[in-house]
Design a protein around this motif. Structure first.
Motif, PDB file in Angstrom:
ATOM      1  N   LEU A 267      -4.851  -1.968  -3.778  1.00  0.00           N
ATOM      2  CA  LEU A 267      -3.601  -1.898  -3.553  1.00  0.00           C
ATOM      3  C   LEU A 267      -2.982  -0.926  -2.863  1.00  0.00           C
ATOM      4  O   LEU A 267      -1.963  -1.118  -2.197  1.00  0.00           O
ATOM      5  N   ASN A 268      -3.322   0.244  -3.339  1.00  0.00           N
ATOM      6  CA  ASN A 268      -2.822   1.229  -2.701  1.00  0.00           C
ATOM      7  C   ASN A 268      -2.935   1.384  -1.108  1.00  0.00           C
ATOM      8  O   ASN A 268      -1.849   1.757  -0.425  1.00  0.00           O
ATOM      9  N   GLN A 269      -3.917   0.871  -0.632  1.00  0.00           N
ATOM     10  CA  GLN A 269      -4.119   1.146   0.799  1.00  0.00           C
ATOM     11  C   GLN A 269      -3.407  -0.127   1.444  1.00  0.00           C
ATOM     12  O   GLN A 269      -2.809   0.168   2.483  1.00  0.00           O
ATOM     13  N   ALA A 270      -3.169  -1.285   0.733  1.00  0.00           N
ATOM     14  CA  ALA A 270      -2.276  -2.271   1.250  1.00  0.00           C
ATOM     15  C   ALA A 270      -0.968  -1.951   1.416  1.00  0.00           C
ATOM     16  O   ALA A 270      -0.069  -2.485   2.075  1.00  0.00           O
ATOM     17  N   GLY A 271      -0.498  -0.926   0.533  1.00  0.00           N
ATOM     18  CA  GLY A 271       1.139  -0.376   0.493  1.00  0.00           C
ATOM     19  C   GLY A 271       1.735  -1.622   0.048  1.00  0.00           C
ATOM     20  O   GLY A 271       1.733  -2.321  -1.024  1.00  0.00           O
ATOM     21  N   PRO A 272       2.702  -1.854   0.867  1.00  0.00           N
ATOM     22  CA  PRO A 272       3.856  -2.982   0.554  1.00  0.00           C
ATOM     23  C   PRO A 272       3.291  -4.331   0.654  1.00  0.00           C
ATOM     24  O   PRO A 272       3.981  -5.510   0.125  1.00  0.00           O
TER      25      PRO A 272
END
Length: 735
Positions: A267-272
């Motif tokens: 989720l953090n890698q995907a950002g927005p």
């Protein structure tokens, strides 16, 4: 087979029928929920090694699947069908039952994963855990009930979502890539008692999704093409995606986050675009459930049609349009409801986790059996094993089978033992036979008992052209004077058939016993000294004619009977009618005949010319040539089919027929089409420089015996060594 009528089957292609179901299962829950954990624990270097080892096992299995699926007409049933047609109904049925339960019970497990992901993302939905699960199962059931085409279309939508989801966190990871983080995450840092093989066991289920595509075998337009291409493409694409993910995640996320919160890391890698990752989890679990719901009823339908288990005939029926296995689909739906009701509290619990591991074992044993089937087919040098897929070797099947077994015990030894016990129990239930061993001499008694049991078992199977092997009687006389004859016969049967050298002594038995024993010993010595794989038979009879007649009728051990006579060409027979009578008698007794015209053999033969006039004799000639080329002395030899144009036939038409024939026969051979004309002159001109020539013949009647002999004597004059062949039709090139 029960309740079968003419039906219209689905006609899916490689992408929709094989690649899409396989890749959706490969890029499943492990990608989102456990891939980061594997990278964090093992480090990037060992995680890549784990990926390579796991994918190698699946890749070797893919090679075996490709070999088997391109060697036979593939019907419904997936891995069950491939195994049962290679190793027999006992092994196939045992794995088929295991695969059906694995696929059917996997449906509610994937749905549980979907609902748990949904309620974790939206906690307010937790009180509705069971209704959501049952509703999801019902929707998937309706999609499959409408037809596999709708299920495939649904998977296209799911695949689109999955691609965007994976793309979102991979692109985000590339943008956040930091070499310092990558260096820190390169080495292993196992915690909480984990190790390389523990982490391997966590990751391995990610690569076991190829069965989803193979299970669609009965719904494919060209399964022999789609299964190899779709399966290997899915394995390759899955490997690249996981490899890229390991590198990107390991270079953009701290190890602690990878281990403790792998899903949050994505989720953090995907950002927005984190919402796309959530959608990807939903897509991954639902796509796996759809694939299993497609596969389970088809396996059950194939089992029912093969009539292996009593009482399954009800599930053999398919719909007129698409041959959809709706009865099996209803059963799978019912089993899913039961599992969801049992696990309705919101988590599968320890019992469900244990069953889930056993299901993984079933898939591994199925893959292992598939590798074993391909290994046995090629290692036994079965003449009918001529797969169009050329990138297979028995060694890869052996390594793949061992790899599946080792992986099963590495993942969970107890579950592997339980699964092995269940599969073995089903095997013995199907076989329904009691094995008894009696030992006299420790070695001879054992082999005798095995041969006796195998002969009894062999006698229960009907002969089929696919399993034709040369069981030859060689009229060798004194073999020292017929070196080429015995050598050709040895090459034809070496490692694939049974060859017996025969000598008939004229006279009375009681007067010729010593001579018989001496001749037998001499021939056996000749066999040993020349490394010929053959048995020896010497008979005494008042005349050669009577001795041969008795031998042709009586020489057998149960179901193993001669199917071919190999003899020399009589230059000047004393009695043309007697010679013709011998040919007719052998033919009427159901034996094919190979007559050798000996003009010597080159040290390194390079070409065999086969004059094709029809499929009956032609099939046997091509099979014999194929057997010759699998001896090391003939490995450089090319087979060439030669056909003269029939009346009204064009060269293009004849070439198209030969191309179609070679493709159907799965043979790499050359061909030549000649204009119609004088056969003898064409034969001399075209094949005079070959190393071996094969011609067909029909046994002549008595009044045509002399003409037959003169005609063929003219044909072979000036040719190299020639085999004149007459087939009874038992050997079929297209089987």
């Amino acid at each position: 087979m029960a309740d079968q009528v003419e039906k219209t089957s689905n006609q899916f292609g490689t992408f929709g029928g094989v690649f899409t179901p396989s890749i959706l299962t490969i890029l499943g829950v492990i990608m989102f929920m456990r891939s980061g954990f594997v990278t964090g624990q093992a480090g990037m270097g060992s995680a890549i090694l784990i990926l390579v080892i796991a994918t190698s096992i699946t890749f070797l299995t893919g090679l075996s699947i490709s070999a088997i699926s391109t060697n036979t007409t593939v019907e419904g049933g997936g891995a069950y069908f491939l195994i049962s047609r290679s190793l027999g109904p006992e092994f196939g049925g045992a794995i088929g039952v295991a695969l059906f339960f694995a696929q059917a019970l996997a449906v509610p497990f994937y749905i549980l994963g979907f609902v748990e992901a949904l309620t974790t993302t939206f906690p307010e939905a937790l009180p509705y855990f069971l209704p959501i699960g049952l509703g999801t199962l019902t929707v998937l059931f309706i999609i499959n009930y409408v037809g596999a085409s709708w299920a495939i279309k649904t998977q296209y939508v799911v695949l689109s979502i999955l691609v965007m989801s994976i793309g979102s966190f991979l692109v985000g990871g590339v943008m956040d890539f930091d070499m310092e983080i990558a260096r820190a995450n390169w080495e292993s840092a196992y915690t909480d008692g984990t190790s390389f093989w523990v982490v391997f066991a966590v990751f391995f289920p990610a690569v076991t999704g190829i069965d989803a595509g193979v299970n669609m075998s009965g719904d494919l337009k060209e399964p022999e093409r789609s299964i190899p291409r779709g399966t290997l493409a899915a394995i390759g694409v899955g490997f690249l995606v996981y490899l890229f993910n390991i590198i990107v995640s390991g270079g953009s996320t701290l190890r602690e986050n990878l281990i403790n919160d792998p899903f949050g890391s994505l989720l953090n890698q995907a950002g927005p675009l984190a919402f796309m990752v959530i959608a990807g989890v939903f897509a991954a679990t639902l796509s796996s459930a759809i694939g299993s719901l497609l596969g389970a009823p088809r396996i059950l339908q194939a089992l029912a049609r093969d009539d292996i288990f009593p009482g399954l005939g009800f599930f053999a029926k398919g719909t007129p349009q698409g041959d959809e296995p709706r009865r099996g689909l209803w059963l799978s739906f019912g089993m899913g409801i039961v599992v969801l009701l049992v696990a309705g509290s919101g988590g599968g619990g320890g019992a469900l986790n244990a069953v889930a591991v056993v299901l993984t074992m079933f898939f591994l044993f199925a893959y292992g059996m598939t590798n074993a089937a391909a290994f046995i087919e090629q290692f036994s040098r079965n003449p009918s094993f001529r797969p169009r897929f050329k990138f297979f070797h028995w060694g890869s099947g052996l390594v793949g089978g061992i790899g599946c077994l080792v992986a099963a015990f590495l993942i969970n030894p107890m579950a592997a033992i339980v699964s092995l016990f269940l599969v073995t129990g089903i095997y013995f239930f199907i076989s329904r036979r009691v094995l008894q061993s009696t030992f006299g001499d420790a070695r001879r008694g054992f082999y005798y008992e095995r041969v006796r049991n195998n002969l009894s078992k062999l006698d229960t199977y009907e002969q089929h052209p696919k399993n034709w092997r040369p069981t030859a009687l060689v009229l060798s006389g004194n073999p020292k004077t017929r070196l080429t004859l015995t050598q050709i016969a040895n090459w034809l049967g070496r490692g694939r058939g049974i060859t017996t050298l025969v000598n008939v002594i004229e006279g009375r038995v009681h007067e010729k016993l010593e001579e018989r024993a001496k001749v037998q010993a001499e021939i056996e010595e000749y066999v040993d000294q020349n490394n010929i794989q053959a048995y020896v038979e010497v008979v005494v009879s008042p005349s050669f004619r009577e001795g041969l007649g008795v031998l042709l009728q009586a020489h057998s051990i149960g179901p193993i009977k001669p199917n071919m006579i190999v003899s020399g060409w009589p230059g000047r027979p004393r009695d043309y009618e007697e010679f013709a009578r011998q040919l007719r008698v052998a033919h009427e007794l159901g034996l094919s005949q190979v007559i050798l015209v000996d003009h010597g053999l080159p040290d390194e033969p390079e070409r065999i010319d086969i004059w094709w006039r029809g499929q009956r004799n032609g099939s046997l000639m091509v099979i014999l040539a194929y057997l010759l080329t699998h001896n090391w002395e003939w490995t450089r030899t090319r087979i060439r089919l030669i056909k003269m144009l029939d009346d009204g036939e064009t060269t293009a038409e004849a070439e198209a027929k030969l191309e179609e024939l070679l493709d159907a026969a799965r043979l790499d051979a050359d061909y030549l089409v000649l204009e119609s004309g004088d056969f003898a002159s064409q034969l001399q001109k075209t094949s005079g420089d070959a190393d071996l020539v094969m011609l067909g013949f029909k046994p002549p009647t008595g009044d045509r015996a002399e003409g037959f002999h003169k005609a063929y004597s003219q044909f072979v004059e000036g040719l190299p060594t020639t085999l004149i062949v007459c087939s009874t039709g038992d050997a079929d090139l297209l089987s």
